[in-house]
Design a protein around this motif. Structure first.
Motif, short mmCIF file in Angstrom:
data_model
loop_
_atom_site.label_atom_id
_atom_site.label_comp_id
_atom_site.label_asym_id
_atom_site.label_seq_id
_atom_site.Cartn_x
_atom_site.Cartn_y
_atom_site.Cartn_z
N ARG A 1 25.54 55.92 33.15
CA ARG A 1 24.34 55.48 33.87
C ARG A 1 23.07 55.62 33.04
O ARG A 1 22.05 55.06 33.38
N GLY B 1 32.42 52.71 30.75
CA GLY B 1 32.10 52.64 32.17
C GLY B 1 30.71 52.13 32.49
O GLY B 1 30.20 52.35 33.60
N ILE B 2 30.06 51.44 31.57
CA ILE B 2 28.73 50.88 31.85
C ILE B 2 28.90 49.60 32.68
O ILE B 2 29.69 48.72 32.31
N PRO B 3 28.18 49.46 33.80
CA PRO B 3 28.28 48.23 34.59
C PRO B 3 27.94 46.99 33.77
O PRO B 3 27.03 47.02 32.94
N VAL B 4 28.65 45.91 34.03
CA VAL B 4 28.44 44.65 33.31
C VAL B 4 27.01 44.14 33.53
O VAL B 4 26.38 43.63 32.61
N SER B 5 26.50 44.31 34.75
CA SER B 5 25.16 43.77 35.03
C SER B 5 24.08 44.51 34.23
O SER B 5 22.99 43.99 34.05
N ARG C 1 43.75 44.82 35.92
CA ARG C 1 42.97 45.36 34.82
C ARG C 1 43.80 46.42 34.10
O ARG C 1 44.21 47.40 34.72
N LEU D 1 30.82 35.92 35.53
CA LEU D 1 30.35 36.25 34.19
C LEU D 1 30.95 35.25 33.20
O LEU D 1 32.15 34.99 33.24
N ILE E 1 24.01 39.80 41.52
CA ILE E 1 23.33 40.79 40.68
C ILE E 1 23.07 42.08 41.48
O ILE E 1 23.39 43.18 41.03
N ASP F 1 26.21 44.10 42.13
CA ASP F 1 27.09 44.33 40.99
C ASP F 1 28.46 43.69 41.21
O ASP F 1 29.50 44.33 41.05
N ASP G 1 32.31 45.15 40.50
CA ASP G 1 32.50 45.88 39.25
C ASP G 1 32.82 47.35 39.56
O ASP G 1 31.97 48.07 40.10
N ASN H 1 32.94 49.79 37.68
CA ASN H 1 32.05 50.70 36.95
C ASN H 1 30.70 50.87 37.63
O ASN H 1 29.92 51.73 37.24
N ALA H 2 30.38 50.00 38.61
CA ALA H 2 29.06 50.08 39.26
C ALA H 2 29.16 50.61 40.68
O ALA H 2 28.14 50.73 41.37
N PHE I 1 29.46 53.45 41.75
CA PHE I 1 28.72 54.70 41.96
C PHE I 1 27.35 54.47 42.60
O PHE I 1 26.83 55.32 43.29
N ARG I 2 26.79 53.27 42.39
CA ARG I 2 25.47 53.02 42.99
C ARG I 2 25.55 52.09 44.20
O ARG I 2 24.52 51.59 44.67
#
Lengths: 290, 376
Positions: free
Chosen positions: A76, A99-103, A244, B106, B181, B184, B211, B213-214, B216-217
């Motif tokens: 994050r 683990g960084i979000p693509v957006s 995945r 994407l 967006i 996510d 996603d 990975n996103a 968490f938010r």
């Protein structure tokens, strides 16, 4: 010669006081990498493995002349770390973080490019120029200097192939892990261009996997621009569609991104594609013998 | 992470997109009641995380509440491509004048968000992309500035939308991009987006993926997760920080690193076996993670032998070996195990494993060949 890093590289470590950052800083220093500074906000005055810590990247660059950065901060905070490095004028940034979000990565990749800098990763093992500098998390001991440039989307699979090359007496000019995420800073094509232009690199190994079309782009580039012999391996021939496979970018979607397509594209470009990683050195020797 | 159509529609509605308001039913009674409340023709739609519901008979039109009950009775419990139907979405019938496709994904090679639309809505968009690619209109959003209003209008005109309907389409396209967006998403799709007989825009079906990975938010998105749609072992693996994907073979795989894990599955296949799973224990391959991995792999009754493939890098081979021995002390494993250990201090590690009575080999090919024999 080599690509991207050598013994002149002045490396900065972002997130140097963290568990990963401090461990790998010690490893990189022991390998002989010229680590000149570390950054952890509020860490000024500390040292890690003898490396001085600064509060900001701008301070670190101002005082040490760092010209490359490696990022070990959590997902994050990692995009912000890339922006900080690029805005402080660092031309080459390696992001290990997974683990960084693509957006977050879409604007990061665009910003880095707009600033004329280069990003490697994220979600990658980094890169190594054997005998000169290690900027990453790979085991240094399996590498040896030599004529083979290696580029891969994976971590341990890269080590597997590097180990096989080293045992077969084929050393490496530079081994680059570009990362397993859908959006990454440096593509196969970018790395291939650098290897093609590097006089010390005599042959190239490409290690791909399912998902996306980066390998197909690489095949087109090889057919048109690469004169050096190339061997490769594509992981995930047995991977089912729509799932995945560990890496965020390793997914067959809408019937595209399969290993079979990638192998066909690379073979069409004259690349010798191995059925198993252990065959890579032999195929590369054949290719080098012409 | 995937969600159901009714959940995707809720997300789109929250972002101001006009959707067909329906009701979720888990029993034929509820479906009948929902149809009665709408008082009109309804569609009864299976809610499963897979496409091709229509072709599989998972979508039915019902003219009366009784027909809705019958349809729900037939669809609930159905198996669609390996997904068991636990819920249906009952939606009022719509007066369709024209169908469109609108989606946001994407574009990996471009590293940008792509908005796609087609006047051939209501059909499989991948088929349109393959066979009539010229029928798809595309616009790449600027990675720093986003998707401009003019781009949305340009798409509308390219699709031949009547001038008085362009603003409505453009607003929906922009909102879909904003939803993608803001939430996510990895996919936001309306297929079909329709123009009704009275000239209104309406999202008749919705599909979204998010996603991982996103998450968490986005606790509200995480809350949409349907455990019934997920493999129980995969869920347990995720909690342990292990990447696991269930496959149909007989050889359990435990590997450090995702790329090597895929290569290991391929090696098993190359030597005539079939992998039972993809499993990445993570770089360090600690005793704790390996013990958890044994638990996940042995939970599959099809597994007849296990291949452990560890490339000891920074983590030394002897440490990995003692981790494997420790893990075997905690979890009982009844099938044969072949360990491939390479890298730093691998010889010491293999010796230690041999002492414990395990087959420990040097190369991946040798290990794959041995495990295939062991499973036969």
């Amino acid at each position: 010669m080599s690509i991207l890093i050598d013994r002149e590289t002045r490396l900065l470590v972002q997130g140097i006081t963290g568990r990963e950052g401090s461990f790998h800083t010690t490893q990189m220093v022991e390998y002989g990498t010229n680590v000149v500074a570390g950054v952890t906000p509020g860490g000024r005055g500390k040292t890690v493995a003898g490396v001085p810590v600064f509060d900001t990247v701008a301070d670190a660059v101002g005082e040490t002349g760092a010209n490359a950065s490696i990022i070990y901060v959590p997902a994050r905070f990692a995009p912000d770390a890339v922006y900080e490095a690029v805005d402080a004028g660092i031309p080459f940034v390696v992001c290990i973080t997974e683990g960084i979000p693509v957006s977050d990565m879409v604007p990061v990749a665009a910003y880095v490019k707009a600033k004329g800098a280069r990003l490697l990763g994220p979600n990658c093992p980094g890169l190594i120029t054997p005998g000169e500098a290690k900027v990453g998390i790979m085991p240094g001991s399996i590498h040896t200097p030599g004529p083979v440039g290696l580029v891969s989307r994976s971590g341990t699979l890269t080590y597997e192939v590097v180990d096989a090359l080293t045992r077969a007496g084929l050393g490496q000019s530079t081994a680059v892990g570009i990362g397993g995420d859908p959006v990454i800073g440096t593509s196969f094509v970018d790395a291939l261009r650098l290897f093609q232009d590097d006089p010390k690199t005599e042959a190239i190994v490409v290690i791909g996997e399912i998902g996306g079309s980066d390998e197909e782009d690489a095949a087109r580039f090889i057919a048109e621009h690469v004169t050096k012999p190339v061997a490769g391996f594509i992981a995930g021939q047995t991977a089912p569609p729509g799932k995945r496979m560990g890496h965020a970018g390793a997914i067959i979607s809408g019937g595209t991104g399969t290993a079979a397509e990638k192998i066909a594209a690379l073979e069409g470009a004259g690349v010798r594609v191995a059925e198993s990683p252990s065959q890579v050195p032999g195929l590369l020797r054949e290719a080098m013998a012409g | 992470m995937n969600v159901h159509e009714y959940q995707a529609a809720e997300v789109l509605a929250r972002h101001g997109i006009p959707v067909n308001e329906g009701r979720v039913a888990t029993t034929p009674d509820e479906a009948e009641e929902a149809a009665r409340a709408f008082g009109s023709l309804v569609a009864v739609k299976a809610q499963v995380h897979t496409g091709g519901r229509g072709k599989a008979g998972g979508i039915a039109l019902a003219r009366t509440p009784e027909e809705a009950r019958e349809a729900a009775t037939r669809i609930l419990g159905m198996d669609i491509r390996g997904h068991k139907v636990g819920k249906v979405f009952v939606v009022p019938g719509a007066d369709i004048a024209k169908e469109f496709y609108l989606g946001v994904v994407l574009d990996r090679p471009q590293r940008r968000t792509l908005v796609m639309a087609s006047a051939e809505g209501g059909v499989d968009i991948e088929e349109v992309a393959r066979e009539r690619p010229e029928k798809i209109v595309r616009a790449l959003a600027d990675p720093l500035l986003g998707f401009h209003a003019y781009q949305a209008r340009q798409m509308a005109f390219a699709l031949g939308i009547a001038p008085d309907k362009v603003a409505g389409f453009a607003a929906i396209a922009q909102r879909l991009y904003e939803t993608y967006i803001a939430e996510d998403a990895t996919l936001a799709e309306i297929n079909p987006l329709i123009l009704t007989g009275s000239g209104e825009w309406l999202a008749l079906d919705a599909k979204m993926s998010f996603d991982d990975n996103a998450l968490f938010r986005h606790p509200d998105v995480e809350a949409l997760r349907d455990p019934a749609e997920e493999n129980a072992t995969e869920v347990e693996a995720r909690r342990s920080g292990i990447s696991f994907v269930k496959l149909d073979g007989t050889i359990g795989c435990i590997v450090n690193g995702a790329g090597l894990a895929m290569a290991t599955m391929d090696a098993v296949k190359l030597h005539g076996g079939e992998p039972a799973n993809f499993l990445d224990v993570g770089g360090g391959a600690s005793a704790e993670q390996v013990a958890k991995a044994f638990g996940l792999v042995t939970a599959d009754p099809n597994v007849r032998a296990i291949l452990i493939n560890i490339f000891g890098g920074i983590t030394r081979g002897d440490v990995v070996a003692s981790g494997i021995r420790e893990a075997l002390g905690r979890v009982e494993v009844k099938v044969p195990i072949v360990v491939r250990l390479a890298g730093t201090n691998a010889e010491e590690g293999r010796a230690s494993l041999a002492e414990a009575g395990l087959t420990a080999v040097d190369t991946m090919d040798e290990a794959a060949a041995q495990v295939v024999t062991a499973a036969a």
